[in-house]
Design an enzyme around this catalytic site. Sequence first.
Site, PDB file in Angstrom:
ATOM      1  CB  SER A 124      -0.852  -0.014   1.278  1.00  0.00           C
ATOM      2  OG  SER A 124      -1.487   1.220   1.470  1.00  0.00           O
ATOM      3  CE1 TYR A 149      -3.923  -2.735   5.333  1.00  0.00           C
ATOM      4  CE2 TYR A 149      -3.354  -0.460   4.818  1.00  0.00           C
ATOM      5  CZ  TYR A 149      -3.661  -1.743   4.406  1.00  0.00           C
ATOM      6  OH  TYR A 149      -3.695  -2.035   3.056  1.00  0.00           O
ATOM      7  CE  LYS A 153      -1.539  -4.731   3.306  1.00  0.00           C
ATOM      8  NZ  LYS A 153      -1.796  -6.016   2.651  1.00  0.00           N
TER       9      LYS A 153
END
Length: 339
Positions: A124, A149, A153
Amino acid sequence: MTVLVTGGAGYIGSHTVVELLQAGEQVVVLDNLSNSSLEALKRVESITNSSIIFYQGDIRDNAQLDAIFVEHKIDSVVHFAGLKSVNESISLPYKYYDNNVQGTLNLLAAMERASVYKLVFSSSANVYGTPDTLPVIESAPVGETSNPYGTSKYMVERILQDLATSNEKWRFAILRYFNPVGAHKSGLIGEDPNDIPNNLLPYISQVAIGKLACLGVFGDDYDTPDGTGVRDYIHVVDLALGHLKALEKLSSINGAEVFNLGTGNGYSVLEMIKAFEVASGKSVKFEIKGRRSGDIAMSYANPEKAKSELNWEAKRGLDDMMADAWRWQSQNPNGYANR
Ligand code: NAD
Ligand code: WQD
């Protein structure tokens, strides 16, 4: 070629499975349906007139993974399975590290046991944190993330790079998505948030259809042309096609390679509202609110590396994104409904 698609029932996964099937690939999907519905895969089958081998299961279940690799001669893996809510990750970090990091470690270990060494990973633009320079290039600093989050990643990216260093058999394409929006042009599959949407486009769509009363615009005092946040929105079908290009490239990748998947164009929140109104013929009521914590002013990609090395570029413009998002929303006011 047989491709294992983890998270293949989800938003980006289902669109990618359509493109894989239409390109003649065999697809095996593993999804625990924690944020998706079997209905999405049924619709993929009807769009493509082909069948999907589906396992309802979790990437953290080693026995399930081993069984899949024994039952099918998997050539490569496209790994979408993961949790994606920035907000939820702040209150439930363990859940995010367990699902996204531990889950990926399990998958990688199962791949190694089965001698499958090719993987495309959903990363992302979140890993860039607040970019120093725009447009963002792949060599920009990463890891200064503001939520678990994004950190999950980043951690997986590092794990993939370390594995690639440890064993030259591994081939990884790490795809950093910008802001995926839109839906398949059939109107049969699209994004189906299971609660009040966090992301801009699903929120706008639900205001337009009358499910939500008013969009809150999170800040109009950013250092951007109209003061609202600017992002690189990319049509989900273009994004899906990027995965096919990445799969083609995998054999010639040395270790791990990172690619931005974005359009290179930035649009503000107000521009998005206007474009959606034009595409849908509906008015979208909005109200300016305070800034959302953790938000940045602007983010858009330099997509040149994907263009030159993957032979991929986004073809669909803002009008297509909006028209397709609206077709999906208006034809499926309750999403997949029966999940
Ligand atoms: P999604 O939630 O629609 O799809 C993810 C799928 O993975 C769902 O079908 C879910 O049921 C499944 N899943 C989750 N945990 C699992 C587990 N432990 N085992 C098996 N299946 C599991 O999300 P999406 O928007 O399609 O995103 C796909 C991937 O792309 C995610 O990894 C996400 O973090 C990443 N990504 C998404 C965006 C975005 O804005 N949508 C942007 C950048 C990166
Ligand atoms: C876009 C713009 C908001 C909602 C997130 C993740 C990122 C990626 C994509 C997974 C911003 C504004 C939004 C609303 C608003 N996902 N906005 N009102 O924050 O760029 O990215 O989703 O990897 O990692 O961080 O996307 O759609 O939430 O916001 O004004 O109700 O819309 O402030 O400027 P974001 P978004």
